[in-house]
Enzyme design. Structure first.
Site, mmCIF file in Angstrom:
data_model
loop_
_atom_site.group_PDB
_atom_site.id
_atom_site.type_symbol
_atom_site.label_atom_id
_atom_site.label_comp_id
_atom_site.label_asym_id
_atom_site.label_seq_id
_atom_site.Cartn_x
_atom_site.Cartn_y
_atom_site.Cartn_z
ATOM 1 N N ARG A 131 2.959 -0.332 -8.143
ATOM 2 C CA ARG A 131 3.217 0.365 -6.817
ATOM 3 C C ARG A 131 2.731 0.665 -5.795
ATOM 4 O O ARG A 131 1.596 1.102 -6.404
ATOM 5 C CB ARG A 131 3.434 2.083 -7.983
ATOM 6 C CG ARG A 131 4.737 2.366 -8.559
ATOM 7 C CD ARG A 131 5.719 2.599 -8.173
ATOM 8 N NE ARG A 131 6.833 3.340 -8.661
ATOM 9 C CZ ARG A 131 7.316 2.054 -9.695
ATOM 10 N NH1 ARG A 131 7.581 0.875 -9.607
ATOM 11 N NH2 ARG A 131 8.452 2.447 -10.679
ATOM 12 N N GLU B 38 7.376 3.983 0.611
ATOM 13 C CA GLU B 38 8.788 3.309 1.184
ATOM 14 C C GLU B 38 9.899 3.200 1.625
ATOM 15 O O GLU B 38 10.110 4.856 1.032
ATOM 16 C CB GLU B 38 9.270 2.522 -0.306
ATOM 17 C CG GLU B 38 7.884 1.744 -1.021
ATOM 18 C CD GLU B 38 8.405 1.546 -2.225
ATOM 19 O OE1 GLU B 38 9.316 1.028 -2.525
ATOM 20 O OE2 GLU B 38 7.247 0.740 -2.939
ATOM 21 N N HIS C 171 10.380 -3.923 -2.254
ATOM 22 C CA HIS C 171 10.787 -3.510 -3.978
ATOM 23 C C HIS C 171 12.216 -3.550 -4.435
ATOM 24 O O HIS C 171 12.752 -3.371 -4.512
ATOM 25 C CB HIS C 171 10.583 -2.037 -3.475
ATOM 26 C CG HIS C 171 10.889 -1.782 -5.151
ATOM 27 N ND1 HIS C 171 9.764 -0.030 -5.623
ATOM 28 C CD2 HIS C 171 10.452 -2.101 -6.389
ATOM 29 C CE1 HIS C 171 9.552 0.311 -6.533
ATOM 30 N NE2 HIS C 171 10.273 -1.245 -7.067
HETATM 31 C C1 DGY Z 1 10.280 0.221 -11.811
HETATM 32 O O1 DGY Z 1 11.279 -0.463 -13.436
HETATM 33 O O2 DGY Z 1 9.945 0.594 -12.097
HETATM 34 C C2 DGY Z 1 11.299 -0.802 -10.759
HETATM 35 O O3 DGY Z 1 9.756 -0.719 -9.941
HETATM 36 C C3 DGY Z 1 11.968 -0.260 -9.930
HETATM 37 O O4 DGY Z 1 11.413 0.872 -9.565
#
Ligand code: DGY
Length: 319
Positions: A237, A266, A285
């Protein structure tokens, strides 16, 4: 029964829902749905499949009176007020396991791309700057025999470690809240303190969840404890690293490079200075974005919804 999906999921998941007589509607615009729009869309549905970083907060949960279950098309759940969902008795499910290999592939891809400045050099070709064969162009660094540090040794961290051991014979150190016996026994990973992790890692890859404890964990003080030739990778993250501090650390050569699949905010702004740096690679992402993984995720969210609507425990329930 009705479910709303806030984005596209693989067809196999939609089929599974429809076979179970669940009517599906979804968000079709090419932008993130706002909280207000989400509340509107979920007014009369029984279930919600969250695709992307939807804010599943107290406002949303209290406004959608008919919701019986929520399934996240993701493993991370930092966007959900779990306490509130629990108090309203709305079970929340996620998709662990199935995306570990694909997400680790993304971390590995970023590590390699950064080590050879691949994204930067690709951009030079696009800009017409490939003039001749240069014996000393922007030189990269090699990964053979280096030390991989994993911050958050769970399923994805394990997969990343296995790839790095197989490809480059890397040694693995890790830092977690608790020791991971499987990692110690299976891949000889060594548990170290956070400071030791920073000191020893040539590549430091983040695979933990975003919580108040990990928010901005990688800040300038932390980058200063890393090796000047080290590479920082984040596929977890964006909030886990402080972006301004990361930019400063790269500009001042406090660390060597960074590979990011996640940013904060993002989407990242196209003028962000990280995008012009030589030893930086950024992806939008896409950690789990392979056909196989996205089908598996769609099937899991469908199964979570089907179970929730029957009043059963979800196959992958966060609470
Ligand atoms: C997750 O699976 O957490 C990915 O980052 C998609 O948000």
């Amino acid at each position: 029964m009705k479910v709303f999906i806030s984005g596209n999921i693989a067809e196999s998941g939609v089929k599974l829902l429809e076979e179970n007589n669940i009517a599906v509607t979804w968000w079709k615009e090419n932008r993130q749905i706002t909280v207000k729009e989400l509340i509107g869309a979920c007014q009369d549905v029984d279930a919600f499949i969250s695709v992307g970083p939807n804010k599943i907060n107290a406002d949303f949960l209290n406004a959608c009176k008919h919701l019986k279950v929520i399934a996240l098309h993701a493993v991370g759940f930092d966007n959900v007020d779990i306490k509130e969902a629990k108090s309203l008795n709305i079970p929340v499910g996620n998709t662990p396991g199935v995306l570990s290999g694909a997400t680790a592939d993304t971390a590995f891809l970023l590590m390699l791309a950064v080590s050879r400045k691949a994204f930067y050099l690709h951009k030079k070709i696009i800009n017409g700057q490939w003039q001749n064969y240069e014996p000393t162009p922007e030189l990269g660094i090699e990964l053979n025999g280096k030390t991989l540090g994993i911050f958050g040794m769970g399923k994805i961290g394990m997969e990343m470690a296995k790839k790095c051991i197989g490809a480059y014979g890397m040694q693995v150190v890790y830092h977690n809240r608790n020791k991971n016996e499987e990692a110690e026994n299976e891949i000889d990973a060594k548990y170290v303190s956070f400071d030791e992790l920073l000191k020893q890692s040539d590549v430091l890859s983040v695979h933990t969840t975003l919580t108040p404890e990990t928010k901005d964990k990688f800040n300038i003080e932390v980058f200063k404890k890393m090796k000047p030739e080290s590479i920082f990778i984040n596929t977890a993250r964006g909030g886990i690293h402080n972006e301004q501090d990361l930019i400063f650390a790269l500009q001042q050569k406090i660390i060597w490079g960074a590979g990011l699949d996640v940013t904060n905010p993002e989407p990242m702004n196209k003028d962000n200075s990280l995008l012009n740096m030589e030893s930086v690679a950024v992806l939008p992402h896409i950690g789990s974005a392979t056909q196989k993984t996205r089908s598996a995720m769609a099937n899991l969210v469908a199964k979570n919804i089907i179970a929730g609507l029957k009043g059963e425990k979800l196959p992958h329930q966060i609470w």
